[in-house]
Design an enzyme around this catalytic site. Structure first.
Site, PDB file in Angstrom:
ATOM      1  N   ILE A  74     -13.966 -14.805   6.347  1.00 15.06           N
ATOM      2  CA  ILE A  74     -14.376 -13.477   6.804  1.00 15.06           C
ATOM      3  C   ILE A  74     -13.838 -12.378   5.881  1.00 15.06           C
ATOM      4  CG2 ILE A  74     -12.459 -13.089   8.425  1.00 15.06           C
ATOM      5  CD1 ILE A  74     -15.652 -12.404   9.928  1.00 15.06           C
ATOM      6  N   VAL A  75     -12.724 -12.643   5.217  1.00 10.49           N
ATOM      7  CA  VAL A  75     -12.165 -11.638   4.305  1.00 10.49           C
ATOM      8  C   VAL A  75     -12.953 -11.619   2.993  1.00 10.49           C
ATOM      9  CG1 VAL A  75     -10.111 -10.884   3.047  1.00 10.49           C
ATOM     10  CG2 VAL A  75      -9.890 -11.788   5.363  1.00 10.49           C
ATOM     11  N   VAL A  93     -10.974 -23.806  -6.645  1.00  9.10           N
ATOM     12  CA  VAL A  93     -10.177 -23.228  -7.721  1.00  9.10           C
ATOM     13  C   VAL A  93      -8.894 -24.037  -7.841  1.00  9.10           C
ATOM     14  CG1 VAL A  93      -8.867 -21.191  -8.447  1.00  9.10           C
ATOM     15  CG2 VAL A  93     -11.169 -20.937  -7.457  1.00  9.10           C
ATOM     16  N   HIS A 123      -2.397 -23.152  16.222  1.00  9.18           N
ATOM     17  CA  HIS A 123      -2.464 -22.377  17.456  1.00  9.18           C
ATOM     18  C   HIS A 123      -3.558 -23.021  18.306  1.00  9.18           C
ATOM     19  CE1 HIS A 123      -3.868 -19.105  19.976  1.00  9.18           C
ATOM     20  NE2 HIS A 123      -4.849 -18.788  19.183  1.00  9.18           N
ATOM     21  N   TYR A 138      -4.923 -15.872  26.053  1.00  9.34           N
ATOM     22  CA  TYR A 138      -6.105 -15.016  26.028  1.00  9.34           C
ATOM     23  C   TYR A 138      -7.342 -15.823  26.395  1.00  9.34           C
ATOM     24  CZ  TYR A 138      -6.934 -16.891  21.287  1.00  9.34           C
ATOM     25  OH  TYR A 138      -7.139 -17.714  20.225  1.00  9.34           O
ATOM     26  N   VAL A 187      -4.976 -12.164   7.258  1.00  6.70           N
ATOM     27  CA  VAL A 187      -5.785 -11.120   7.884  1.00  6.70           C
ATOM     28  C   VAL A 187      -6.546 -11.733   9.059  1.00  6.70           C
ATOM     29  CG1 VAL A 187      -7.684  -9.505   7.503  1.00  6.70           C
ATOM     30  CG2 VAL A 187      -6.080 -10.001   5.639  1.00  6.70           C
ATOM     31  N   ASP A 193       8.893   9.828  -1.665  1.00  3.41           N
ATOM     32  CA  ASP A 193       9.725  10.970  -2.062  1.00  3.41           C
ATOM     33  C   ASP A 193      11.025  10.412  -2.606  1.00  3.41           C
ATOM     34  OD1 ASP A 193      10.802  10.223   0.436  1.00  3.41           O
ATOM     35  OD2 ASP A 193      11.321  12.283   0.962  1.00  3.41           O
TER      36      ASP A 193
HETATM   37  P1  FAD Z   1     -10.499 -18.345   5.961  1.00  6.55           P
HETATM   38  O1  FAD Z   1     -11.567 -18.150   6.916  1.00  6.55           O
HETATM   39  O2  FAD Z   1      -9.640 -19.557   6.105  1.00  6.55           O
HETATM   40  O3  FAD Z   1     -11.123 -18.303   4.530  1.00  6.55           O
HETATM   41  C1  FAD Z   1     -10.416 -18.703   3.373  1.00  6.55           C
HETATM   42  C2  FAD Z   1     -11.361 -19.496   2.529  1.00  6.55           C
HETATM   43  O4  FAD Z   1     -10.770 -19.794   1.277  1.00  6.55           O
HETATM   44  C3  FAD Z   1     -11.692 -20.818   3.175  1.00  6.55           C
HETATM   45  O5  FAD Z   1     -13.077 -20.885   3.366  1.00  6.55           O
HETATM   46  C4  FAD Z   1     -11.187 -21.829   2.170  1.00  6.55           C
HETATM   47  O6  FAD Z   1     -11.998 -22.977   2.122  1.00  6.55           O
HETATM   48  C5  FAD Z   1     -11.202 -21.052   0.886  1.00  6.55           C
HETATM   49  N1  FAD Z   1     -10.273 -21.571  -0.115  1.00  6.55           N
HETATM   50  C6  FAD Z   1      -8.957 -21.849   0.047  1.00  6.55           C
HETATM   51  N2  FAD Z   1      -8.437 -22.317  -1.090  1.00  6.55           N
HETATM   52  C7  FAD Z   1      -9.422 -22.326  -1.989  1.00  6.55           C
HETATM   53  C8  FAD Z   1      -9.493 -22.721  -3.354  1.00  6.55           C
HETATM   54  N3  FAD Z   1      -8.426 -23.208  -4.013  1.00  6.55           N
HETATM   55  N4  FAD Z   1     -10.686 -22.606  -3.993  1.00  6.55           N
HETATM   56  C9  FAD Z   1     -11.785 -22.133  -3.358  1.00  6.55           C
HETATM   57  N5  FAD Z   1     -11.767 -21.768  -2.058  1.00  6.55           N
HETATM   58  C10 FAD Z   1     -10.595 -21.858  -1.393  1.00  6.55           C
HETATM   59  N6  FAD Z   1      -8.431 -13.739  14.707  1.00  6.55           N
HETATM   60  C11 FAD Z   1      -8.936 -12.724  15.446  1.00  6.55           C
HETATM   61  O7  FAD Z   1      -9.029 -11.610  14.946  1.00  6.55           O
HETATM   62  N7  FAD Z   1      -9.327 -12.897  16.729  1.00  6.55           N
HETATM   63  C12 FAD Z   1      -9.240 -14.104  17.325  1.00  6.55           C
HETATM   64  O8  FAD Z   1      -9.591 -14.256  18.485  1.00  6.55           O
HETATM   65  C13 FAD Z   1      -8.700 -15.172  16.606  1.00  6.55           C
HETATM   66  N8  FAD Z   1      -8.558 -16.369  17.186  1.00  6.55           N
HETATM   67  C14 FAD Z   1      -8.080 -17.402  16.482  1.00  6.55           C
HETATM   68  C15 FAD Z   1      -7.997 -18.622  17.108  1.00  6.55           C
HETATM   69  C16 FAD Z   1      -7.546 -19.719  16.419  1.00  6.55           C
HETATM   70  C17 FAD Z   1      -7.478 -21.040  17.107  1.00  6.55           C
HETATM   71  C18 FAD Z   1      -7.134 -19.573  15.066  1.00  6.55           C
HETATM   72  C19 FAD Z   1      -6.603 -20.726  14.305  1.00  6.55           C
HETATM   73  C20 FAD Z   1      -7.204 -18.346  14.450  1.00  6.55           C
HETATM   74  C21 FAD Z   1      -7.683 -17.244  15.143  1.00  6.55           C
HETATM   75  N9  FAD Z   1      -7.772 -15.990  14.558  1.00  6.55           N
HETATM   76  C22 FAD Z   1      -8.307 -14.958  15.270  1.00  6.55           C
HETATM   77  C23 FAD Z   1      -7.326 -15.749  13.182  1.00  6.55           C
HETATM   78  C24 FAD Z   1      -8.494 -15.776  12.223  1.00  6.55           C
HETATM   79  O9  FAD Z   1      -9.235 -16.921  12.434  1.00  6.55           O
HETATM   80  C25 FAD Z   1      -8.030 -15.759  10.783  1.00  6.55           C
HETATM   81  O10 FAD Z   1      -6.976 -14.846  10.619  1.00  6.55           O
HETATM   82  C26 FAD Z   1      -9.167 -15.366   9.840  1.00  6.55           C
HETATM   83  O11 FAD Z   1     -10.294 -16.147  10.094  1.00  6.55           O
HETATM   84  C27 FAD Z   1      -8.760 -15.538   8.394  1.00  6.55           C
HETATM   85  O12 FAD Z   1      -9.854 -15.258   7.568  1.00  6.55           O
HETATM   86  P2  FAD Z   1      -9.777 -15.558   6.003  1.00  6.55           P
HETATM   87  O13 FAD Z   1     -11.053 -15.180   5.412  1.00  6.55           O
HETATM   88  O14 FAD Z   1      -8.545 -14.935   5.460  1.00  6.55           O
HETATM   89  O15 FAD Z   1      -9.476 -17.114   5.914  1.00  6.55           O
HETATM   90  N1  THG Z   2      19.471  10.158  -1.062  1.00  2.00           N
HETATM   91  C1  THG Z   2      19.072   9.853  -2.299  1.00  2.00           C
HETATM   92  N2  THG Z   2      17.814   9.484  -2.563  1.00  2.00           N
HETATM   93  C2  THG Z   2      16.904   9.396  -1.570  1.00  2.00           C
HETATM   94  C3  THG Z   2      17.264   9.727  -0.261  1.00  2.00           C
HETATM   95  C4  THG Z   2      18.583  10.107  -0.013  1.00  2.00           C
HETATM   96  N3  THG Z   2      15.650   8.987  -1.841  1.00  2.00           N
HETATM   97  C5  THG Z   2      14.786   8.627  -0.777  1.00  2.00           C
HETATM   98  C6  THG Z   2      14.923   9.566   0.382  1.00  2.00           C
HETATM   99  N4  THG Z   2      16.321   9.687   0.750  1.00  2.00           N
HETATM  100  C7  THG Z   2      14.392  10.890  -0.061  1.00  2.00           C
HETATM  101  N5  THG Z   2      14.443  11.874   0.987  1.00  2.00           N
HETATM  102  C8  THG Z   2      15.118  13.042   0.886  1.00  2.00           C
HETATM  103  C9  THG Z   2      14.709  14.078   1.690  1.00  2.00           C
HETATM  104  C10 THG Z   2      15.302  15.326   1.563  1.00  2.00           C
HETATM  105  C11 THG Z   2      16.308  15.523   0.644  1.00  2.00           C
HETATM  106  C12 THG Z   2      16.752  14.479  -0.112  1.00  2.00           C
HETATM  107  C13 THG Z   2      16.147  13.212  -0.004  1.00  2.00           C
HETATM  108  C14 THG Z   2      16.865  16.877   0.423  1.00  2.00           C
HETATM  109  N6  THG Z   2      16.016  17.907   0.452  1.00  2.00           N
HETATM  110  C15 THG Z   2      16.366  19.253   0.095  1.00  2.00           C
HETATM  111  C16 THG Z   2      15.625  20.229   1.009  1.00  2.00           C
HETATM  112  O1  THG Z   2      14.510  19.927   1.372  1.00  2.00           O
HETATM  113  O2  THG Z   2      16.176  21.254   1.290  1.00  2.00           O
HETATM  114  C17 THG Z   2      15.898  19.428  -1.334  1.00  2.00           C
HETATM  115  C18 THG Z   2      16.133  20.779  -1.852  1.00  2.00           C
HETATM  116  C19 THG Z   2      15.763  20.877  -3.302  1.00  2.00           C
HETATM  117  O3  THG Z   2      14.701  20.379  -3.709  1.00  2.00           O
HETATM  118  O4  THG Z   2      16.552  21.461  -4.023  1.00  2.00           O
HETATM  119  O5  THG Z   2      18.037  17.019   0.179  1.00  2.00           O
HETATM  120  O6  THG Z   2      19.006  10.353   1.145  1.00  2.00           O
HETATM  121  N7  THG Z   2      19.950   9.889  -3.303  1.00  2.00           N
END
Ligand code: FAD
Ligand code: THG
Length: 812
Positions: free
Chosen positions: A7-8, A167, A218, A252, A351, A543
Site C-alpha cells: 500500500i505504501v 531486489v 499479530h 478490534y 507504515v 533553533d
Molecule cells: P507491504 O504491504 O508488506 O508491502 C511491502 C512489499 O515489498 C511487499 O509486497 C513485499 O513483497 C515487497 N518486498 C519486500 N522485499 C522486497 C525485495 N527485496 N524486492 C522486491 N520487493 C520486496 N493497518 C491498518 O492501518 N489498519 C488495520 O486494520 C491493520 N490491520 C492489520 C492486521 C494484521 C493482521 C496485520 C498483520 C497488519 C495490519 N495492519 C493494519 C498493518 C498494515 O497491514 C501494514 O502496516 C501495511 O500493510 C504495510 O504496508 P507496506 O506497503 O509498507 O508493506
Molecule cells: N542552550 C544551548 N543551545 C540550545 C539550547 C540551549 N540549542 C537548542 C535550544 N536550546 C535552543 N533554544 C533556545 C531558545 C532561546 C534561547 C536560547 C536557546 C535564548 N533566547 C534569547 C531570547 O529570545 O531572548 C535570545 C536573545 C538573542 O538572540 O540575543 O536565550 O538551551 N546552548
C-alpha cells in the site's frame, strides 16, 4: 525506482506520477497486484485520531484519497465510522482526551453515552460499556483493492510495475545509488525508495542502512455466521456497523458481511525472523509470506473477552485465523528518510494502511520539492540516536510498543527498560540527591530531586502550587515549585548534558553555518548567536545556538539527531561536523546568586563586563578547564558551563561545595520547562516545526534578512510579524490552578481554533501557562477556552514573555 508494491509503494508511485515524475519503475518480489505483503491481508481499519498531529493528518488524507478511488465500481473506502468503547473509568477519561486530539487536529468526533454506543453498534453489551468515542469519518480501507486500483491507475500513466522480481542488492558509486540488483540483472536508477514493509531491514542492509523496525506477528480471526448480522450487509458492501475498538482488552472488530473479524494485540509478542518465512510460494488470499499459521491457544483469552463485549458471538465460533506480520518501531512512528551514506537511497517503512497515502504524499513531496508540507520530525528515520539503532534496542523497545499499543499512556511516561543507556558524569551525585529520572534520547534526565522536598514547606505563600488533578499530577511533584523558586531567588544547577552539541570545524565552517542559518555568523571569536535553520520554504527545521570558539571552530547547541544529519548532509569536504555530546558535559548555573557562586572559583572575569550576555569564553573553575557560555534557557543570570566528560564530576562537586553557603540546589526538567515557558522560550518540535515560519513562531528577531543569501531567505521575502494569520500565542489559565499538558484544543468564540503546544504551571507568575497555535486575531486580552478531558477551561491570551520582558534579570 520503488521497491515493494504494497500500500505504501503503490501510493508512492501514484503520488509521484501525479506530480509529473516520469520513468517510475516499481519492483515487487511477489506477484501483482496481490503481492503477499502485509497489505495483502490487512483488514484495513482506519482510526484517524492519534496523539500525533502529523499521523492524524496522514490518516485524514488516506480517508480522503481512498474515498475517491474504486476498482470497477467496487469501494476502496467504506465510511462506516469508528467507535472506541470504554469499559473502565480510566479508558472513559482517555476517550475524552482523544476527543481533544480530534478537535485539535480537525477530525469531527465526540464521546457518546452507552445508549448511543449500542445504537451505533447493536452487538455491544450495554452493561459493559461506560461510553464510547465516535468518529463518523473513520472506516474501512480495502487495502488489496486500493493497491490494485493504484497499480492500474499508475500503469495507465506510464509507471512500470514488475512483479516476481526480487531486489537482492543496491548498486552505488561514489556514495550515490546507481541502481538495484535483481536475479535478472541490474536495473539502473538514480533514486530508489524502499517500501518493503517489514522486509525493510533486509533491503536497508543492502545499502548499509540501519532500519530500526521489528517484524511482529499479530492475530486476526474471522468468526462463523452471526445471526444478528445476517441481512445487514452483503459480500459487496461487507460492513455497515462502525469499526470497533475495545482497547481495554487490546481488541478490534469489523464486519465481513454476516461474520466478524477480530484483531488482537492481547497475546504474547511474537517477533518474526525473515529467515523463517516461506517465501517464493504462490500467493492466495489465505496463504502468503506475511501470514503465519494461527496459534489458537494465544487467541483463547481474546475470544473470551470478545464474547463478553459482544454476546451475539455466543452462537458462533472462530472459523479461521492467522498470525499476520507487520512492522513495529521503537517509538511507534514510521521510518522515512534518505540514507546518510548512499545518496538517493530512501526508505518509507513501518507504515499502517491508515497512514499510507499521507506518508506516500509526504515522500513524493520530499523527492520532488525537497520538503514535505507536514512536520515529519516524528517520522524521520534519523530521529534515533546511535544507541537506539542496534538490534537489541530495536527488538526490546518495538516489542514493548506492541504490548502497549492500546494502553493509556501519560505523555511523560518513561519506558522502564532499557534504561541507563546514557548518563551524565554527575549521575552518581544526582542519585544521591534523590533524582527522579525520566528518559529522552537514551539519556537519564532528572525531573526533580527528592532532596529538595524539605524546601516545599519553606515555600513563600505566593509560590505554593495548587493541587493538581490526578492525571497532571503524574510524573510531577511540588518539589518542582521549590526548585523553580530557588532558581528565581537563589541559584540552581541544571544538568544540560543531554542537549545535543555539534562541533563544526574547518575552513568552510563559517560559510556552511552562514548558509544554513538565519543569523550573522561572521562575528568575533567568543560570540554566541541564537539562530534558526530553515528549509527552502522558510519553515523552521531547528533553533540553535552557535558559539564561535575559534576562527574555524564553532559549537552548535542543537535539538537532536536531525540537526546532526542536516549539517552532515550539507557539509562540504572542508568542514567536519562532529557530535560531541557524549564526550562532553554541561551544567547550567542559573539564578541571581550565580555570579556569587562562580566568580570566587575562577580567576577569569565573570562580571557583566568580563563576559557579556551571549558571549563565551574559556575559563577554569575550581581548576577544571571549561567553556562558559552566558545564556540561559530559564531566563536567569548565569552560564552554561561545558567541560569534557572526565572533569564533569569534579566540576559538579566544586560548584556544589561552593554553593552550600548560597543555598544552591540541583534542579530538574520539571522546573526547567516551567521557567522557560515563563520566559517565552520555544521548544523546537513541540512549539514550532517546519510547518511554521519564524514570524508565526514569534522568532522573527532571529532572522537577519540583510545578511545575504541563506536557505529559506527567498521564501520569507515580504513576510513579517504583522502579516501572518496565525501565531504561537501565550495563554494563562484564568482560575490560576487548572493545569493542561499539551495537544489540547483551544476554542475561540466557541469554535476549535487551535491547539496547545507546550504547557506548564508558571511558578513565578502563579498560574498555568499554555502556548498555543491560534489565529493572529487572538491578541492579548482575548478570552479562549482550553478543553481538558472534556472540560472547558477559561484562559486568556497574554502578552509575552510573562517574566522579565525587559531582560533585567539576565543581563545584570
Ligand atoms: P507491504 O504491504 O508488506 O508491502 C511491502 C512489499 O515489498 C511487499 O509486497 C513485499 O513483497 C515487497 N518486498 C519486500 N522485499 C522486497 C525485495 N527485496 N524486492 C522486491 N520487493 C520486496 N493497518 C491498518 O492501518 N489498519 C488495520 O486494520 C491493520 N490491520 C492489520 C492486521 C494484521 C493482521 C496485520 C498483520 C497488519 C495490519 N495492519 C493494519 C498493518 C498494515 O497491514 C501494514 O502496516 C501495511 O500493510 C504495510 O504496508 P507496506 O506497503 O509498507 O508493506
Ligand atoms: N542552550 C544551548 N543551545 C540550545 C539550547 C540551549 N540549542 C537548542 C535550544 N536550546 C535552543 N533554544 C533556545 C531558545 C532561546 C534561547 C536560547 C536557546 C535564548 N533566547 C534569547 C531570547 O529570545 O531572548 C535570545 C536573545 C538573542 O538572540 O540575543 O536565550 O538551551 N546552548
Amino acid at each position: 525506482m520503488i521497491i515493494g508494491a504494497g500500500i505504501v509503494g503503490a501510493n508512492l508511485a501514484d503520488e509521484l506520477v501525479e506530480r509529473g515524475v516520469d520513468r517510475v519503475t516499481v519492483l515487487e518480489q511477489g506477484p501483482l497486484p496481490l503481492t503477499g505483503g502485509s497489505s495483502s491481508h490487512a483488514p484495513g481499519l482506519v482510526f484517524q485520531t492519534n496523539p500525533s498531529r502529523t499521523m492524524t493528518q496522514f490518516a485524514r488524507y488516506t480517508v480522503e484519497k481512498f474515498s475517491g478511488l474504486d476498482l470497477d465500481g467496487d469501494w476502496c473506502f467504506n465510511p462506516v465510522g469508528g467507535l472506541e468503547v470504554a469499559t473502565t473509568p480510566e479508558r472513559l477519561a482517555d476517550l475524552y482526551r482523544k476527543q481533544g486530539w480530534a478537535a485539535s487536529w480537525g477530525v469531527e468526533a465526540r464521546v457518546v453515552d452507552p445508549d448511543e454506543c449500542v445504537r451505533l453498534h447493536p452487538l455491544l453489551d450495554r452493561d459493559r460499556v461506560l461510553g464510547g468515542f465516535h468518529i463518523p469519518s473513520d472506516g474501512l480501507a480495502k487495502a488489496p483493492r486500493v493497491v490494485a486500483a493504484l497499480v492500474r491507475r499508475a500503469q495507465g500513466r506510464g509507471v512500470q510495475f514488475r512483479g516476481s522480481t526480487r531486489v537482492t542488492g543496491i548498486e552505488q558509486t561514489g556514495g550515490r545509488v546507481t541502481g538495484v540488483r535483481t536475479p535478472d540483472g541490474v536495473v539502473p536508477a538514480d533514486v530508489v525508495v524502499c517500501c518493503a514493509g517489514f522486509w525493510g531491514r533486509r533491503v536497508g542492509a543492502m545499502a548499509g542502512m540501519a532500519v530500526p523496525l521489528l517484524p511482529l506477528a499479530h492475530q486476526y480471526v474471522r468468526t462463523g455466521q452471526i445471526a444478528e448480522l445476517v441481512g445487514r450487509s452483503d459480500e459487496r458492501t461487507e460492513a455497515s456497523l462502525p469499526i470497533l475498538r475495545h482497547q481495554d482488552q487490546d481488541l478490534y472488530f469489523r464486519e465481513h458481511a454476516d461474520r466478524l473479524g477480530i484483531g488482537s494485540y492481547a497475546h504474547r509478542p511474537m517477533p518474526v525472523r525473515l529467515e523463517d518465512l516461506v517465501e517464493d510460494r504462490e500467493v492466495t488470499a489465505s496463504a502468503m509470506p506475511s501470514m503465519l499459521p494461527f496459534t489458537e491457544e494465544d487467541f483463547a483469552p481474546s475470544w473470551e473477552q470478545s464474547r463478553l463485549l459482544l454476546p451475539a458471538l455466543a452462537s458462533t465460533k472462530v472459523e479461521e485465523g492467522f498470525n499476520g506480520i507487520f512492522s513495529f518501531t521503537p517509538d511507534g512512528g514510521p521510518l522515512i528518510g534518505e540514507s546518510p551514506d548512499v545518496a538517493g537511497f530512501w526508505i518509507a517503512e513501518a507504515v499502517w494502511v491508515t497512514h499510507s497515502a499521507g506518508v506516500a504524499r509526504a515522500v513524493a513531496e520530499l523527492l520532488t520539492e525537497g520538503r514535505a508540507s507536514l512536520d515529519l520530525h516524528g517520522c524521520d528515520v534519523h530521529r534515533f540516536e546511535e544507541v537506539q539503532l542496534p538490534d537489541d534496542y530495536v527488538e526490546e523497545t518495538s516489542t514493548q510498543n506492541f504490548v502497549e499499543v492500546y494502553d493509556v499512556l501519560h505523555p511523560l511516561q518513561p519506558r522502564l527498560s532499557p534504561r541507563h543507556l546514557r548518563v551524565s558524569p554527575f549521575h552518581r551525585r544526582q542519585e544521591e540527591l534523590g533524582a527522579v529520572f525520566l528518559e529522552a534520547a537514551g539519556w537519564e534526565r532528572p525531573h526533580w530531586y527528592e532532596a529538595n522536598a524539605p524546601l516545599v514547606d519553606q515555600l513563600p505563600e505566593a509560590w505554593v502550587p495548587p493541587e493538581r488533578d490526578a492525571w497532571s499530577a503524574q510524573f510531577w511533584s511540588p518539589v518542582a515549585a521549590a526548585e523553580a523558586w530557588r532558581t528565581r531567588e537563589g541559584v540552581a544547577l541544571y544538568d544540560m548534558t543531554p542537549l545535543k552539541r555539534l562541533e563544526v570545524t574547518g575552513p568552510g565552517a563559517l560559510a556552511l553555518l552562514d548558509r544554513l542559518t538565519t543569523g550573522k555568523m561572521d562575528k568575533s571569536v567568543g560570540s554566541v548567536t541564537y539562530t534558526l535553520a530553515l528549509d527552502e520554504a522558510g519553515g523552521i527545521r531547528s533553533d540553535l545556538t552557535v558559539a564561535r570558539l575559534g576562527p574555524d571552530r564553532f559549537q552548535v547547541g542543537a535539538n537532536g539527531n536531525l540537526d546532526l544529519d542536516h549539517f552532515r548532509r550539507h557539509a562540504p569536504a572542508d568542514v567536519q561536523v562532529r557530535d560531541i555530546t557524549g564526550g562532553t558535559c554541561c551544567i547550567g548555573v542559573w539564578g541571581p546568586l550565580a555570579r556569587d557562586l562562580v566568580q570566587p572559583l575562577s580567576r577569569e572575569d565573570f562580571s557583566n563586563e568580563g563576559l557579556r550576555y551571549f558571549r563565551a569564553m574559556p575559563a577554569r573553575i575550581g581548576g577544571v578547564p571549561v567553556t562558559a557560555m552566558r545564556l540561559s534557557y530559564v531566563g536567569e543570570l548565569g552560564w552554561e558551563i561545558y567541560t569534557s566528560a572526565e572533569y564533569g564530576l569534579r566540576l559538579w562537586d566544586v560548584l556544589w561545595a561552593a554553593g552550600q553557603d548560597l543555598g544552591v540546589v540541583a534542579a530538574g526538567r520539571a522546573a526547567f520547562n516551567s521557567l522557560r515557558l515563563e520566559k517565552g522560550y520555544r521548544s523546537w518540535g513541540t512549539d514550532m516545526t517546519t510547518e511554521h515560519n519564524p514570524y508565526e513562531a514569534g522568532l522573527g528577531f532571529a532572522v537577519r534578512m540583510q545578511k545575504g543569501e541563506f536557505v529559506g531567505r527567498d521564501a520569507l521575502a515580504g513576510i513579517g510579524a504583522g502579516s501572518v494569520d496565525r501565531r504561537l500565542t501565550c495563554l494563562t489559565v484564568d482560575d490560576r490552578r487548572s493545569v493542561v499538558l499539551g495537544s489540547e484544543p483551544v476554542y475561540l468564540g466557541g469554535r476549535a481554533a487551535g491547539y496547545v503546544t507546550s504547557a506548564a504551571f508558571g511558578h513565578t507568575v502563579g498560574a498555568p501557562i499554555a502556548y498555543a497555535w491560534l489565529p493572529a486575531s487572538a491578541t492579548p486580552g482575548t478570552a479562549v477556552e482550553i478543553e481538558y478531558f472534556g472540560r472547558r477551561i477559561p484562559a486568556t491570551v497574554a502578552a509575552e514573555p510573562l517574566v522579565d520582558p525587559e531582560m533585567a534579570r539576565i543581563r545584570r
